[in-house]
Design a protein around this motif. Structure first.
Motif, PDB file in Angstrom:
ATOM      1  N   ASP A   1       0.821  -1.170   0.236  1.00 41.87           N
ATOM      2  CA  ASP A   1      -0.047  -0.033  -0.160  1.00 41.87           C
ATOM      3  C   ASP A   1       0.792   1.349  -0.056  1.00 41.87           C
ATOM      4  OD1 ASP A   1      -2.076   1.895   0.373  1.00 41.87           O
ATOM      5  OD2 ASP A   1      -2.328   1.463   2.412  1.00 41.87           O
TER       6      ASP A   1
ATOM      7  N   ASP B   1      -1.475   0.677  -5.305  1.00 41.92           N
ATOM      8  CA  ASP B   1      -1.401   0.479  -4.024  1.00 41.92           C
ATOM      9  C   ASP B   1      -2.174  -0.748  -3.515  1.00 41.92           C
ATOM     10  OD1 ASP B   1      -3.928   1.700  -4.671  1.00 41.92           O
ATOM     11  OD2 ASP B   1      -4.115   2.552  -2.686  1.00 41.92           O
ATOM     12  N   THR B   2      -3.348  -0.949  -3.925  1.00 46.25           N
ATOM     13  CA  THR B   2      -4.197  -2.088  -3.781  1.00 46.25           C
ATOM     14  C   THR B   2      -3.660  -3.351  -4.202  1.00 46.25           C
ATOM     15  OG1 THR B   2      -5.939  -0.476  -3.826  1.00 46.25           O
ATOM     16  CG2 THR B   2      -6.735  -2.930  -3.885  1.00 46.25           C
TER      17      THR B   2
ATOM     18  N   THR C   1      -2.903   4.311   2.965  1.00 42.44           N
ATOM     19  CA  THR C   1      -3.926   4.889   2.017  1.00 42.44           C
ATOM     20  C   THR C   1      -5.078   3.965   2.944  1.00 42.44           C
ATOM     21  OG1 THR C   1      -4.085   3.339   0.219  1.00 42.44           O
ATOM     22  CG2 THR C   1      -2.433   5.403  -0.009  1.00 42.44           C
ATOM     23  N   ASP C   2      -6.692   4.137   2.171  1.00 45.58           N
ATOM     24  CA  ASP C   2      -7.625   3.424   2.839  1.00 45.58           C
ATOM     25  C   ASP C   2      -7.316   1.976   2.983  1.00 45.58           C
ATOM     26  OD1 ASP C   2      -7.395   3.232  -0.037  1.00 45.58           O
ATOM     27  OD2 ASP C   2      -9.720   3.233  -0.463  1.00 45.58           O
ATOM     28  N   ASP C   3      -6.495   1.376   1.944  1.00 45.94           N
ATOM     29  CA  ASP C   3      -6.164  -0.063   2.147  1.00 45.94           C
ATOM     30  C   ASP C   3      -5.932  -0.491   3.585  1.00 45.94           C
ATOM     31  OD1 ASP C   3      -5.817   1.271  -0.509  1.00 45.94           O
ATOM     32  OD2 ASP C   3      -5.398  -0.736  -1.230  1.00 45.94           O
TER      33      ASP C   3
ATOM     34  N   GLU D   1      -0.664   5.090  -7.904  1.00 48.65           N
ATOM     35  CA  GLU D   1      -1.883   4.774  -8.222  1.00 48.65           C
ATOM     36  C   GLU D   1      -2.453   5.495  -9.515  1.00 48.65           C
ATOM     37  OE1 GLU D   1      -4.651   5.270  -5.284  1.00 48.65           O
ATOM     38  OE2 GLU D   1      -5.856   3.494  -5.849  1.00 48.65           O
TER      39      GLU D   1
END
Ligand code: F2R
Ligand code: MG
Ligand code: MG
Length: 346
Positions: A22, A299-300, A59-61, A29
């Motif tokens: 991530d 990132d994901t 990040t959100d991940d 990204e």
């Protein structure tokens, strides 16, 4: 005892792998293909002993993975209403973690409706179709680690935890596939020979039971993940003859779970052996470099590939210098130990 040490190392490897993917993938990204030369310099610099740079933010991940981890630690298993609250509180505390607009709508509705039905707002997304994004899959590692002893528990709890934000069957099944891939890595001997075709076949067999249209949705394509896993096998067979463009086109690198989870699995399996233009002896690092080089949802895809690779190799393969450039790596390592302790007691 030896087994105990290996398993603890695999738990840390999995969660740190997800974090590093991530943090290191996030700057890229949305790019199309990322130059392998540029990435080689980036990893060499970060992996070197003297390089000083501001820490790479997660990040959100990772924000959502931490919520799920703490949900399991506090409730000794998944508790959906508490999970919905944790996601929402986390988002309103730190909204600038790169969340997509649609999942933000879910958090607003959950808060407005006082978390009465933790699945209600997600069900209403996309005119009732639910999200097929990879947001369920990207955070699923704690489910695999906590429930790995029972495949049916992994599948059931992957579904429940995903449906808090994603109810579309493709979003849910993508999370199931990612969780099962992590379980398979966790249960593999890192020093033994891993047969990539067998690894894919086992996933295919699980997805054959998961992709049954039990809800009678009348889907046009009822077995999309099995189809993508066939592509994974074909591309592995081709080895170096499969170009990055072909991988990108056939497997995908988008935010859709169907076009990113099989890609992450492929990256882990492909990076078991050398890849042209990626210069490292470390297969964990090679996995991340390769996943990011494919571009798109870097990132994901790197986070999911990193989780599978970390669960396979253990944390001794995670370079210290890369780790220290990533936000909260010590906290993630400590949380992995807490989860391992809880799993032993369960
Ligand atoms: N969102 C991003 N990155 C781009 C935005 C960055 C940010 N604005 C910034 O600049 O900092 N990354 C993160 O989102 C992905 C995970 O997304 P998630 O949680 O699945 O979100 P969502 O909103 O549910 O779905 C994502 C998109 O997929 C499309 N989609 C989903 N279901 C659909 C359906 N049934 N019909 C049509 N389209 C559907 C929509 O375009 C959604 O926006 C990760 O990459 C994470 O890193
Ligand atoms: Mg993200
Ligand atoms: Mg992403």
């Amino acid at each position: 005892m030896k087994m105990d040490i290996l398993m603890a190392s695999k738990y840390r490897g999995c969660l740190l792998g997800a974090l590093l993917g991530d943090c290191l993938g996030a700057p890229y990204e949305g790019e199309s293909l990322v130059s392998k030369v540029v990435l080689q310099q980036y990893f060499d610099k970060l992996g070197g002993p003297y390089f000083k740079a501001p820490v790479k933010m997660y990040t959100d991940d990772t924000a959502m993975t931490k919520c799920l981890l703490n949900n399991i630690l506090s409730n000794r298993g998944v508790e959906p209403r508490d999970l919905a609250k944790r996601f929402t509180v986390e988002y309103f505390n730190e909204p600038r973690r790169g969340y997509g607009q649609n999942v933000i709508d879910v958090f607003h509705k959950l808060r407005a409706e006082k978390f009465e039905d933790p699945f209600g707002p997600a069900r209403a997304q996309f005119n009732g179709g639910g999200s097929y994004g990879n947001g369920g899959a990207m955070r699923i590692a704690p489910i695999a680690l906590f429930y790995y002893k029972s495949l049916s528990d992994v599948i059931e709890n992957a579904k429940v935890s995903t449906k808090v934000t994603h109810t579309n069957k493709k979003g849910v099944d993508g999370a199931v596939l990612q969780a099962v891939a992590i379980c398979q890595s966790l249960q593999s001997n890192p020093e033994g020979k891993l047969n990539p075709q067998e690894f894919s076949d086992k996933l295919f067999n699980v997805m054959a039971s998961v992709e049954k249209d039990e809800e009678g949705l009348g889907l046009d394509d009822p077995t999309p993940y099995q189809a993508q896993l066939r592509v994974v096998k074909d591309l592995l067979e081709k080895g170096d003859a499969a170009s990055d463009e072909e991988v990108q086109m056939k497997l995908g690198t988008s935010v859709a779970a169907l076009y990113s989870v099989p890609t992450a699995i492929f990256c882990f399996l492909r990076a078991r052996t050398n890849i042209p233009e990626i210069e490292t002896d470390n297969p964990f690092r090679r996995t991340l470099q390769y996943a990011i080089s494919l571009g798109g949802d870097t990132d994901t895809i790197a986070s999911m590939a990193g989780a599978i690779a970390g669960a396979f190799y253990g944390d001794s393969f995670i370079p210290e210098n890369l780790k220290k450039h990533c936000e909260s790596s010590q906290e993630i390592s400590d949380l992995a130990d807490s989860l391992y302790d809880l799993t032993k007691k369960a």
